[in-house]
Enzyme design. Structure first.
Site, mmCIF file in Angstrom:
data_model
loop_
_atom_site.group_PDB
_atom_site.id
_atom_site.type_symbol
_atom_site.label_atom_id
_atom_site.label_comp_id
_atom_site.label_asym_id
_atom_site.label_seq_id
_atom_site.Cartn_x
_atom_site.Cartn_y
_atom_site.Cartn_z
ATOM 1 N N HIS A 141 39.463 106.203 70.719
ATOM 2 C CA HIS A 141 38.927 106.776 69.955
ATOM 3 C C HIS A 141 38.549 105.560 68.653
ATOM 4 O O HIS A 141 37.500 105.817 68.507
ATOM 5 C CB HIS A 141 40.038 107.609 69.772
ATOM 6 C CG HIS A 141 40.004 108.904 68.691
ATOM 7 N ND1 HIS A 141 39.147 110.193 68.506
ATOM 8 C CD2 HIS A 141 39.943 108.850 66.883
ATOM 9 C CE1 HIS A 141 39.579 110.710 67.013
ATOM 10 N NE2 HIS A 141 40.046 109.382 66.384
ATOM 11 N N GLU A 142 39.607 104.932 68.441
ATOM 12 C CA GLU A 142 39.723 104.144 67.229
ATOM 13 C C GLU A 142 38.230 103.412 67.521
ATOM 14 O O GLU A 142 37.090 102.734 67.133
ATOM 15 C CB GLU A 142 40.836 103.627 67.444
ATOM 16 C CG GLU A 142 41.914 103.870 66.977
ATOM 17 C CD GLU A 142 41.816 104.935 65.443
ATOM 18 O OE1 GLU A 142 41.006 104.595 64.753
ATOM 19 O OE2 GLU A 142 42.361 105.995 65.697
ATOM 20 N N HIS A 202 35.253 104.728 66.604
ATOM 21 C CA HIS A 202 34.894 104.621 65.138
ATOM 22 C C HIS A 202 34.448 102.571 65.094
ATOM 23 O O HIS A 202 33.499 102.420 63.786
ATOM 24 C CB HIS A 202 35.524 104.863 64.368
ATOM 25 C CG HIS A 202 36.546 106.381 64.305
ATOM 26 N ND1 HIS A 202 36.096 106.898 63.247
ATOM 27 C CD2 HIS A 202 37.823 106.483 64.421
ATOM 28 C CE1 HIS A 202 36.335 108.463 63.856
ATOM 29 N NE2 HIS A 202 37.758 107.593 63.953
#
Length: 444
Positions: free
Chosen positions: A19-20, A23
């Site tokens: 997920h990170e 980003h």
């Protein structure tokens, strides 16, 4: 316990990192300077700084992660450094950076679902129920379900949906359906069902049952023999498949259990299949009092011998089915959340880290395929949750950017401050509810 914690840590850690990383990767593509990529919160335990000046860290509280970007350039910074600030980016780039995390979670689910999946159970028609609309001429016992229901002609199931699921949906929506049923021996036959309208809705009453269809039940198998029990004394062994009881075919595990319970103290004759041979065993269930009622106990643990088939697809079709399955699961999660808000579904369904860890351990013990499927499910849940328009989540930031597009300028700082406090309160309440449900399941 250690195995469960390890399975939970691997599942949660991989999802947070993916997920990170979404980003981080999109931020780098947009030219934004990333100051820190952290797995966990709180005090930094391990760190390393790469050539781009990004600090890669592992923090003390491993219940999440974050990517810290340079929001605003320091006063007097060169133009090149100022251009790398997050707040200096156009709103389109900021939306892309924030949206990347949840999208990466959904993409991860697609990739995981593309891989091998557990073997599917093979459906079969059981005895047609009386007083129900059913196929004309009547369906015969043992015919296997091959294709999904359709309004006029038999067709394949949509990508990502099993034939049984398509059948349930079709029976729920339509009053006329057609299905293709291969016989155990011989050519396949199509049968048409005339169905009454379903006014009960999905999840309340089995629509297929209202159409006179009942899937064949698994055959009973002796999973284990209790030491000193009647089954051991009679000579039953682990792996025996019970094919008949008192001369009647034992095709339903539930019916066999009921028959044993009703035969307390009465001699029974069981026909079992053992290593390819048919063996007859005589046994008398022991009478026991349970809730004021006398029932028979055999002293064995019965399991289900469910026929399964292996299904495989090419890469293209696998990706298509995986994407459809991910979409269906994500949409189902959103619908369930909406029904919780409306009071149609109990809030007891909200689960926290304890339940997630428990299921992570259970699926890991079942096998790697089940464990990967569970990680995919949690990845979808994480992606959907982060897209909710709640401040403090990615969806909350997206909401602010949509307001900025409509207003032509960012929302006032006062609005953002109020939203952040409200979002934090909602998240704390949800976490408290999830932990309460977790511990309620543990102690009740």
């Amino acid at each position: 316990m250690l195995f469960t914690l390890l399975a939970f840590a691997i599942a949660l850690g991989s999802l947070i990192i993916f997920h990170e990383f979404g980003h981080y990767w999109v931020a780098r593509l947009c030219g934004v300077r990333v100051l820190r990529f952290s797995l966990g919160f709180g005090r930094v335990v391990l760190r390393r700084i790469d050539k781009h000046g990004t600090e890669w860290a592992i923090s003390a509280l491993p219940l999440g992660g974050y990517v810290k970007m340079q929001d605003d350039a320091p006063p007097g910074a060169p133009a090149a450094e100022a251009a790398g600030a997050f707040n200096a980016q156009p709103v389109g780039k900021r939306i892309a950076i924030v949206l990347a995390g949840p999208v990466f979670n959904l993409l991860l689910a697609v990739l995981l679902y593309t891989g091998p999946e557990p073997r599917r159970y093979r459906g079969a028609a059981g005895h047609p129920w009386p007083s129900r609309p059913r196929a004309r001429p009547p369906r015969r016992r043992g015919w296997r379900k091959a294709t999904a229901f359709s309004p006029s002609t038999a067709r394949k199931s949509p990508p990502g949906r099993t034939p049984a699921a398509s059948a349930r949906r079709a029976v729920h929506r339509r009053t006329r359906a057609r299905s293709r049923w291969p016989r155990p021996r011989g050519a396949a036959h199509e049968r048409e069902l005339m169905l009454p309208p379903n006014r009960h809705g999905p999840g309340r009453r089995r629509s297929a049952g209202r159409g006179g269809i009942r899937l064949a039940q698994p055959r009973p198998v002796v999973r284990s023999v209790i030491e000193g029990g009647e089954g051991q004394a009679a000579g039953l062994r682990q792996g025996d498949r019970i094919v008949a009881a008192d001369g009647q075919p034992a095709t339903d595990t539930g019916e066999l259990v009921r028959l044993i319970q009703e035969s307390a103290g009465r001699h029974m004759s069981l026909s079992v299949q053992r290593e390819g041979a048919l063996v007859t065993v005589g046994v008398t269930p022991r009478a026991e009092k349970v809730d004021g009622r006398e029932i028979g106990r055999l002293g064995v643990q019965l399991g289900a011998d469910i026929p399964r088939v292996t299904v495989s697809y090419g890469l293209g079709e696998s990706l298509q089915r995986a994407a459809a399955r991910t979409w269906d699961t994500a949409w189902f999660s959103l619908r369930m959340m909406g029904r919780m808000v409306l009071g149609e579904v109990s809030w007891r369904n909200v689960s926290g880290p304890v339940t997630i860890a428990d299921y992570a351990g259970q699926t890991a013990r079942i096998g790697i395929v089940a464990y990967i499927a569970y990680i995919a499910l949690i990845s979808i849940s994480l992606g959907v949750l982060n897209l909710l328009p709640i401040p403090m989540l990615d969806g909350g930031h997206l909401l602010y950017y949509l307001v900025e597009i409509v207003r032509g300028s960012p929302p006032p700082e006062r609005w953002i401050g109020i939203g952040q406090r409200a979002g934090l309160g909602i998240l704390v309440a949800l976490m408290g509810l999830a932990l309460f449900n977790d511990f309620t399941r543990l102690f009740t």
